[in-house]
Design a protein around this motif. Sequence first.
Motif, short mmCIF file in Angstrom:
data_model
loop_
_atom_site.label_atom_id
_atom_site.label_comp_id
_atom_site.label_asym_id
_atom_site.label_seq_id
_atom_site.Cartn_x
_atom_site.Cartn_y
_atom_site.Cartn_z
N LEU A 6 22.62 85.94 32.38
CA LEU A 6 23.60 85.56 33.39
C LEU A 6 24.70 86.62 33.47
O LEU A 6 25.06 87.21 32.46
CB LEU A 6 24.25 84.22 33.02
CG LEU A 6 23.34 83.00 32.99
CD1 LEU A 6 24.10 81.82 32.39
CD2 LEU A 6 22.86 82.66 34.38
N PRO A 7 25.24 86.83 34.67
CA PRO A 7 26.39 87.74 34.79
C PRO A 7 27.58 87.19 34.00
O PRO A 7 27.68 85.98 33.74
CB PRO A 7 26.69 87.77 36.28
CG PRO A 7 25.61 87.02 36.96
CD PRO A 7 24.83 86.27 35.94
N THR A 8 28.51 88.05 33.67
CA THR A 8 29.69 87.67 32.89
C THR A 8 30.44 86.51 33.54
O THR A 8 30.84 85.56 32.87
CB THR A 8 30.63 88.88 32.72
OG1 THR A 8 29.89 89.92 32.09
CG2 THR A 8 31.84 88.53 31.89
N ARG A 9 30.62 86.57 34.83
CA ARG A 9 31.35 85.50 35.54
C ARG A 9 30.62 84.16 35.41
O ARG A 9 31.24 83.12 35.23
CB ARG A 9 31.55 85.88 37.02
CG ARG A 9 32.43 84.94 37.77
CD ARG A 9 33.88 85.02 37.26
NE ARG A 9 34.69 84.05 37.95
CZ ARG A 9 35.45 83.16 37.34
NH1 ARG A 9 35.54 83.13 36.04
NH2 ARG A 9 36.14 82.29 38.03
N ALA A 10 29.31 84.19 35.51
CA ALA A 10 28.52 82.96 35.37
C ALA A 10 28.66 82.39 33.96
O ALA A 10 28.76 81.17 33.78
CB ALA A 10 27.06 83.22 35.71
#
Length: 184
Positions: A6-10
Amino acid sequence: MPKLVLPTRAIQVVNKSIDLFHHHGFHTVGIDRIVKESKIPKATFYNYFHSKERFVEICLTVQKERLKEKVVSIVEYDHSKSATDKLKKLYFLHTDLEGLYYLLFKAIFEIKLTYSKAYQVAIKYRTWLINEIYSQLRVFKTDATFQDAKLFLYMIEGAIIQLLSSGQADMSTVEQDISIIQEL
């Protein structure tokens, strides 16, 4: 489930939501609250996670993997501790109401009918944990059974229920559970 990337924001959304689910429950925390408290647009949420069911499954998977890492570090890498001491550490790790296991325990009761795939994450963790407990029991009791390992897990879950109902652990019960562990 394949490896989760997952991306950091997710991941930040997942971490915030784990806390929300932990303290408020799966059904009282909706997507609107998640996006508001995570400060992301609703479209971004659905782009990352597609549905609440999938999102709950991801949150539980993340929590399960974190907990498994802690369990493995206790049972595999702590060579200075006896099997009994490792079982005690597992007991206290899993009975901590602010700890990692509580969300998986809560999921067993709250989401079975609504989020069946996410529910399976919690059930699979319990099965894995029983095997880890069984491995430790076999170290000092060669005739230990899977029933003994299940009993240990039931003692953990009984302690959680006692903590939830009374707000504090009855130390005599904890001591009894520990002595039962030693007698196994």
